[in-house]
Design a protein around this motif. Structure first.
Motif, short mmCIF file in Angstrom:
data_model
loop_
_atom_site.label_atom_id
_atom_site.label_comp_id
_atom_site.label_asym_id
_atom_site.label_seq_id
_atom_site.Cartn_x
_atom_site.Cartn_y
_atom_site.Cartn_z
N GLU A 114 30.08 47.00 55.80
CA GLU A 114 29.52 45.87 54.80
C GLU A 114 29.69 44.56 55.43
N ARG B 58 25.35 36.85 42.98
CA ARG B 58 25.46 37.80 44.43
C ARG B 58 24.34 38.41 44.80
N GLU C 147 39.59 35.22 43.04
CA GLU C 147 38.45 36.01 44.00
C GLU C 147 38.04 37.07 43.23
N ARG C 148 36.69 37.17 43.17
CA ARG C 148 36.07 38.07 42.56
C ARG C 148 35.88 39.44 43.39
N ALA C 149 35.46 39.29 44.71
CA ALA C 149 35.33 40.25 45.45
C ALA C 149 36.76 41.14 45.57
N SER D 152 30.10 34.00 51.95
CA SER D 152 29.99 33.18 50.70
C SER D 152 29.42 31.91 51.09
N ASN E 64 36.55 51.03 49.22
CA ASN E 64 37.06 49.76 48.31
C ASN E 64 38.04 50.17 47.47
N ARG F 117 29.98 40.74 54.46
CA ARG F 117 30.09 39.76 53.26
C ARG F 117 30.22 38.19 53.82
N ARG G 134 26.98 35.93 48.52
CA ARG G 134 27.42 35.09 47.03
C ARG G 134 26.95 33.49 47.48
N MET H 123 26.32 41.51 51.71
CA MET H 123 26.77 41.08 50.47
C MET H 123 26.90 39.41 50.75
#
Length: 312
Positions: free
Chosen positions: A32, A131, A292-294, A36, A65, A34, A120, A118
């Motif tokens: 993945e 997202r 932190e949401r992730a 932001s 994860n 990622r 955001r 991903m």
């Protein structure tokens, strides 16, 4: 089950000193990327844009994860999933070794590994930002076969809990494998936990494509709006809307699964713990501004699983 303290209070979201229990997780495994985008809103884009921002590539997927977080709680954690056969494969296996997780991967010769991106965007109005998740359209995990799961019957039977998720329901092949794994677990006395994702599963599968797995589960983790949409109920973010959903769950799903229903402004702030005709607990998760949401949902799930297994 002790209900005086919530999982966010005990064992908490940072792991435990005494690691107990064995957990086996079936799910997606891949690579993945990622990032932001602090200065970009997706809705403002009407032309190509170059943006410099923190970005990283990592071994991820639903199984990895959760396993990464669960390794801070459980004595032994294993990942059973299907991966490809390319340059990423040794990277994936190396990461499982690094985090102390048992590699139960099945390799599909000649196949490429799954890759996800991903992004955001900039938060708006105090929220986490939107997202955008782009996933390879045919990852190897969708081809995890029932025979491959049955070959892992000993590992499933040795675990205290088998953890699965809804991405495996999206393919008929992996759906059959998931059902077989749950039946093997139940026959062996291994508990079955199911995470109802993706959060728009109601737009991807009819209810009868999901309900059989719920019926095979001892614990179900879900955002309350996801379950409400799946069952054709009004979607309400507040606690009363969640409580109105509870008798609907009792009618739709046989048995006595423990439901951990997440709700709130972003469906992550609070949880109702419910088991047929008995509201056990409602608790804050600790998620809010500045958190932190992730990865937060996986940290919470790992704590909830340990809390659940530790009960009487």
């Amino acid at each position: 089950m002790a209900t005086s303290r919530s999982p966010a209070q005990w064992p908490g979201l940072e792991g435990v000193d005494e690691r107990r229990f064995e957990l086996l997780v079936i799910g997606d495994v891949g690579i993945e990327v990622r990032a932001s985008l602090p200065d970009v809103r997706f809705t403002d884009l009407d032309a190509d844009r170059l943006c410099y921002a923190p970005a990283r590539a990592m071994v991820a997927g639903t199984a990895v994860n959760l396993a990464r977080c669960a390794a801070r709680y459980f004595r032994r954690v294993g990942v059973l999933g299907k991966v490809g056969d390319d340059a990423f494969t040794p990277v994936i296996r190396g990461e499982l070794r690094r985090i102390g997780v048992d590699d139960r991967l099945r390799v599909e010769p000649g196949a490429a590994n799954g890759v996800a991106v991903m992004l955001r965007d900039r938060p708006c109005g105090g929220g986490p930002g939107a997202r955008l998740l782009v996933v390879r359209d045919d990852p190897p995990g969708r081809r995890l076969a029932e025979r491959e799961v049955r070959a892992a019957a000993a590992e499933i039977g040795a675990a205290d809990v088998l953890v699965t998720d809804g991405y495996s329901l999206l393919s008929p092949v992996s759906r059959a494998a998931l059902h077989a794994a749950a039946r093997l677990a139940r026959a062996a006395g291994t508990r079955v936990a199911f995470d109802l994702v993706p959060h728009d599963v109601d737009a991807r599968l009819p209810a009868d494509g999901v309900l059989p797995m719920l019926a095979l589960s001892d614990l179900v983790i879900s955002e309350a709006p996801t379950l409400a949409r799946l069952l054709g109920r009004p979607v309400e973010a507040g606690g009363q809307g969640v409580r109105d959903l509870l008798p609907v769950l009792d009618r739709a799903v046989p048995g006595r699964p423990l439901w951990l229903l997440r709700f709130g402004a972003t469906s992550l702030e609070r949880v109702v713990a419910y088991q047929r005709e008995r509201l056990l607990l409602e608790y804050p998760t600790g998620y809010g501004d500045g958190v932190e949401r992730a990865g937060f949902g996986d940290r919470l799930a790992a704590a909830e699983l340990y809390w659940w297994l530790s009960g009487p």
